[in-house]
Design an enzyme around this catalytic site. Structure first.
Site, PDB file in Angstrom:
ATOM      1  CE  LYS A 125       7.888   3.403 -20.841  1.00 25.70           C
ATOM      2  NZ  LYS A 125       7.594   2.015 -20.479  1.00 25.70           N
ATOM      3  N   GLY A 164       9.325  -1.801 -26.615  1.00 26.18           N
ATOM      4  CA  GLY A 164       7.945  -1.383 -26.880  1.00 26.18           C
ATOM      5  C   GLY A 164       7.253  -0.856 -25.629  1.00 26.18           C
ATOM      6  CG  ASP A 165       4.945   1.690 -22.732  1.00 25.79           C
ATOM      7  OD1 ASP A 165       4.967   0.871 -21.803  1.00 25.79           O
ATOM      8  OD2 ASP A 165       4.268   2.736 -22.682  1.00 25.79           O
TER       9      ASP A 165
END
Ligand code: NDP
Length: 443
Positions: A125, A164-165
């Protein structure tokens, strides 16, 4: 002291300021204890110590210049947590709240989620404390180019594939991809969530929200129920929330409330999703605008969206957005199932409360795995240099969500967990990763 407790106490002593990471680690470690106790090799090979320590955490400076010529410096992160079953994979979050603890919590969760999809992807992440909100396109581009100018050396189609996030949508992925290609001269599937003209997958935009609803459908079907006719409350109005709403409506549910970080709307007649998309995806405005499209709807900045009675609650905004008091209200109002579209949106005490009250509780690492699953399908398409149809990707997504439910069900039966999907998901994901780690030796 049990092995699991020993490892958790070590983590808590070493990382006292990483609240979110400790919360995620405690939840996973506690729930996998029955599986850990069954296999002495895990302790002998220090599997838990290795699993809770990222392979590496990269922190870097991101300087960029705004439209007035002012220089800003943000902090960039990429935590490559575990690549036992495939290249690191996980999104990039752009939000002022981003810090190492949040990125570690998300990266750690991602290991198990990615394992559950059945696809060959490890956990990672990243992100930055940069806030794209209110910035011009040029400012966002300047940030993304600077961010990628450092990140490119750590990633690659077979190494680490970000996505994406929160705060990282199609625009940001486009700028990031452009800069990667420019620096490396490689046209490869190094990011997912790409635009359809340059290697993106059909149905990736919809995948997390659709997958959530497919997963909830599996859970309900096992109880002889269906989404059709259910009243649903969805927090958030971003990517996950929007497409959860779309699929729930397609399957005959009535979604009555949605939100953003300023407030929430209640529409007794059912949310007008076209209005939400216009406000959020096109105009990038606040959800309060909704009442100008639907004058009978209500907009609230006080109170809680979880006060709205519903059969299904789908928290799809951010971590720790549904607390114990919210859980009590939802239970009092007769909620039947809760599905986490966001990552860790339910506080641990609220999650326990749902479970002890007999509310079906689907943890994010299972329920929202559809996004990363279709990202992995995007990687497959990029490797093949092919594009699959929307229907083909959607069909595979449905199969993957059903497969996740099947794995969880099997673990729940093996360990006598009943409907404890939290333990089921954690153990199913953990066992797959741990098996590969054991096979690879001490690395
Ligand atoms: P978006 O940025 O598209 O949307 C986030 C939504 O949540 C927005 O409506 C936002 O409101 C709201 N929100 C953000 N922060 C807060 C806050 N502190 N309090 C209340 N509301 C808030 O993100 P996504 O939809 O992509 O992601 C939502 C969640 O789902 C995250 O937890 C993410 O990690 C998770 N997730 C996303 C996946 C994906 O494929 N996109 C895959 C798996 C998980 P506002 O507009 O006001 O900021």
């Amino acid at each position: 002291m049990s092995y699991v407790k020993e490892v958790y106490e070590g983590l808590a002593a070493n990382h006292p300021h990483e609240g979110e990471f400790l919360q995620a680690a405690e939840e996973v470690l506690t729930s996998i204890e029955p599986a850990v106790e069954k296999n002495p090799a895990y302790r002998q090979q220090a599997i838990l110590e290795r699993l809770t320590e990222p392979d590496r955490a990269i922190l870097f400076r991101v300087p960029w210049v705004d439209d007035k010529g002012v220089v800003h410096v943000n902090r960039g992160y990429r935590v490559q947590f575990n690549n036992a079953i495939g290249p690191y994979k996980g999104g990039l979050r752009l939000h002022p709240s981003v810090n190492l603890s949040i990125i570690k919590f998300l990266g750690f969760e991602q290991i198990f989620k990615n394992a559950l999809t059945g696809l060959p992807i490890g956990g990672g992440k990243g992100g930055s404390d940069f806030d794209p909100k209110g910035k011009s396109d040029r400012e966002v581009m300047a940030f993304c180019q600077s961010f990628m100018t450092e990140l490119y050396r750590h990633i690659g189609a077979d190494v680490d594939v970000p996505a994406g996030d929160i705060g990282t949508g199609a625009r940001e992925i486009g700028y990031l991809y452009g800069q990667y290609k420019r620096i490396t001269n490689l046209y490869e599937g190094v990011l997912t969530g790409k635009g359809l003209t340059y290697g993106g997958s059909l149905a990736r935009t919809e995948a997390t929200g659709y997958g959530l609803v497919y997963f909830m459908s599996e859970i309900l079907a096992a109880k002889g129920q269906s989404i059709s006719g259910k009243t649903v409350v969805i927090s958030g109005s971003g990517n996950v929330a929007t497409y959860a709403c779309e699929k729930a409506q397609q399957l005959g549910a009535k979604v009555v409330a949605m939100s953003d970080s300023n407030g929430w709307v209640y529409d007794a007649e059912g949310i007008d999703l076209a209005a939400i998309k216009q406000i959020k995806e096109v105009e990038r405005k606040r959800i309060r605008e909704y009442v100008s499209y639907r004058p009978k709807a209500e907009y609230h900045e006080t109170g809680r969206i979880w006060d709205v009675p519903c059969d299904l609650a789908l928290p799809c905004a951010t971590q720790n957005e549904l607390n114990l008091a919210d859980a009590d209200t939802l239970i009092k109002n007769g909620v039947f199932a809760v599905g986490e579209g966001a990552n860790m949106p339910t506080t641990p005490d609220a999650a326990h409360r749902f479970q002890s009250a007999g509310v079906l509780f689907a943890p994010g690492k299972a329920a929202n795995a559809g996004g990363v699953a279709v990202s992995a399908l995007e990687m497959s398409q990029n490797s093949q240099r092919l594009s699959w149809s929307f229907a083909e990707v959607d069909e595979r997504l449905k199969g993957i969500m059903a497969g996740i439910y099947g794995q969880i069900r099997a673990v729940c039966e093996e360990f006598g967990f009943g409907d404890n999907y939290v333990a089921g998901a954690n153990i199913a994901g953990f066992q797959k990763v741990a098996k590969s780690m054991l096979a690879h030796g001490i690395v």
